[in-house]
Design a protein around this motif. Sequence first.
Motif, PDB file in Angstrom:
ATOM      1  N   GLN A 123      63.911  16.090 -55.867  1.00  0.00           N
ATOM      2  CA  GLN A 123      63.794  15.036 -54.862  1.00  0.00           C
ATOM      3  C   GLN A 123      62.883  13.914 -55.376  1.00  0.00           C
ATOM      4  OE1 GLN A 123      65.420  14.617 -52.191  1.00  0.00           O
ATOM      5  NE2 GLN A 123      65.895  16.531 -51.138  1.00  0.00           N
ATOM      6  N   PRO A 124      63.424  12.740 -55.653  1.00  0.00           N
ATOM      7  CA  PRO A 124      62.594  11.638 -56.166  1.00  0.00           C
ATOM      8  C   PRO A 124      61.479  11.208 -55.222  1.00  0.00           C
ATOM      9  CG  PRO A 124      64.931  11.175 -56.462  1.00  0.00           C
ATOM     10  CD  PRO A 124      64.851  12.384 -55.603  1.00  0.00           C
ATOM     11  N   LYS A 125      61.652  11.420 -53.921  1.00  0.00           N
ATOM     12  CA  LYS A 125      60.628  10.997 -52.963  1.00  0.00           C
ATOM     13  C   LYS A 125      59.381  11.887 -52.988  1.00  0.00           C
ATOM     14  CE  LYS A 125      63.596   8.707 -49.549  1.00  0.00           C
ATOM     15  NZ  LYS A 125      63.967   8.638 -48.111  1.00  0.00           N
ATOM     16  N   VAL A 126      59.527  13.120 -53.469  1.00  0.00           N
ATOM     17  CA  VAL A 126      58.366  14.020 -53.537  1.00  0.00           C
ATOM     18  C   VAL A 126      57.589  13.693 -54.804  1.00  0.00           C
ATOM     19  CG1 VAL A 126      57.564  16.401 -53.568  1.00  0.00           C
ATOM     20  CG2 VAL A 126      59.629  15.792 -52.280  1.00  0.00           C
ATOM     21  N   CYS A 127      56.367  13.220 -54.647  1.00  0.00           N
ATOM     22  CA  CYS A 127      55.554  12.821 -55.793  1.00  0.00           C
ATOM     23  C   CYS A 127      55.331  14.001 -56.730  1.00  0.00           C
ATOM     24  CB  CYS A 127      54.199  12.296 -55.319  1.00  0.00           C
ATOM     25  SG  CYS A 127      54.285  10.760 -54.397  1.00  0.00           S
ATOM     26  N   ASN A 128      55.301  13.714 -58.017  1.00  0.00           N
ATOM     27  CA  ASN A 128      54.963  14.737 -59.008  1.00  0.00           C
ATOM     28  C   ASN A 128      53.452  14.935 -59.013  1.00  0.00           C
ATOM     29  OD1 ASN A 128      57.648  14.920 -59.634  1.00  0.00           O
ATOM     30  ND2 ASN A 128      57.523  13.632 -61.446  1.00  0.00           N
TER      31      ASN A 128
END
Length: 436
Positions: free
Chosen positions: A246-251
Amino acid sequence: MKTKTLRQDKVNVITMGCSKNLVDSENIITQLMANDFEVDHDGKEDANVVIINTCGFIDLAKEESINTILTYADKKNKGQIDKLYVTGCLSQRYKDNLEEGIPEVDAFFGTMELPGLLNRLEADYKHELIGERFITTPAHYAYLKISEGCNRTCSFCAIPLMRGDHVSRPIEELVASAEHLVRNGVKELMLIAQELTYYGLDIYKKRALPELLDALCAVEGLQWIRLHYAYPSKFPRNIFDVMAAQPKVCNYLDIPLQHASDAVLKRMRRQITRKETEDVIAYARKTVPGIAIRTTFLVGHPGETEEEFEELCEFVKTMRFERLGVFQYSHEEDTIAHDYPDDVPAEVKVDRANRLMAIQQEISLELNEARVGETLRVIIDRKDNDVYVGRTEFDSPEVDNEVLIPAKDIYLRTGDMIKVKVNAATEYDLEGVPVA
């Protein structure tokens, strides 16, 4: 014929402690505003009613909360305010002592007694406001508390005494809250809890953080979701799979580890070993390349020897955490560790904290210098004089690194998300310029 009485009261809500307390204060403000009160947060001195939302986590926090109460008790004695109320963790834990010691306070309330506080102010608790919240942070980010309380039994921690058992908020309620916040300009949500990975066990009979993340990622307009306060023992590793997908969940993951010595971890009742900790971190870094791991450590726990502390130092050097903080042990009544002798002298605790942070300072500088030449996505938090101040997905507000951008000849707005090429680095900051 009944006429509406115009309220003259102005309320100042003062927040002590952590982001979880901040959310509680925002809920207080939301309810008061819905009852037509004029409310400030940490505001001006013209309020005649003051509500202090206290912290009771460690000695320094308790001292700060008590000093703040005493300051406003003195103002009440001098006639500068009319009413003084105290709520939050310190009030929950030490209500009887506080009532006896500071009689100027009109009433004390615990962490879950918002309806009682509102009733004292002749305000109604409006259930229809569930999911809505006035935020005190900059408009582009907010904290979202996904659960309350904690079922863990860490030896040093008094939070379960103040916050009770773990209670999760339903996914649909959290999504509604997120949608409300996004409609009001929020782009970044910090998910917070006493124990993030426990989410869902009470209401869904399973760890449901991945399902919650998927649901929040579907909220249109939300850009970043950040995870705070995850417990390492029995960590649900499918969270990293969601983070990678999920790109919205920050790494980014805030995962307080507390220590690395097996002997100390056992005394702390952390239910994990150093090897198991290393396995969690290794899996995270393999599954989510480039993940920034924020952690905290506790030094000076009863029985901590110099050898055990050195083991912690060696662990930090080996693991090279991207973000790190250090607490000194505080001997808290009614905790398990309070039965142990507080046998690490105060000056040793200070020395160990300083030594550990010195190690991290070198690591942080090396990691930041490696960013020079990279182009990173940055959210703008504010303007300070001649520089804009922002953050990457690897940084949470107030506790982590910042990105400094010269303001000359460019115009940026708070909340803008831009690409920045890094051209310089210090121990805790990056410097750069916007690029197309």
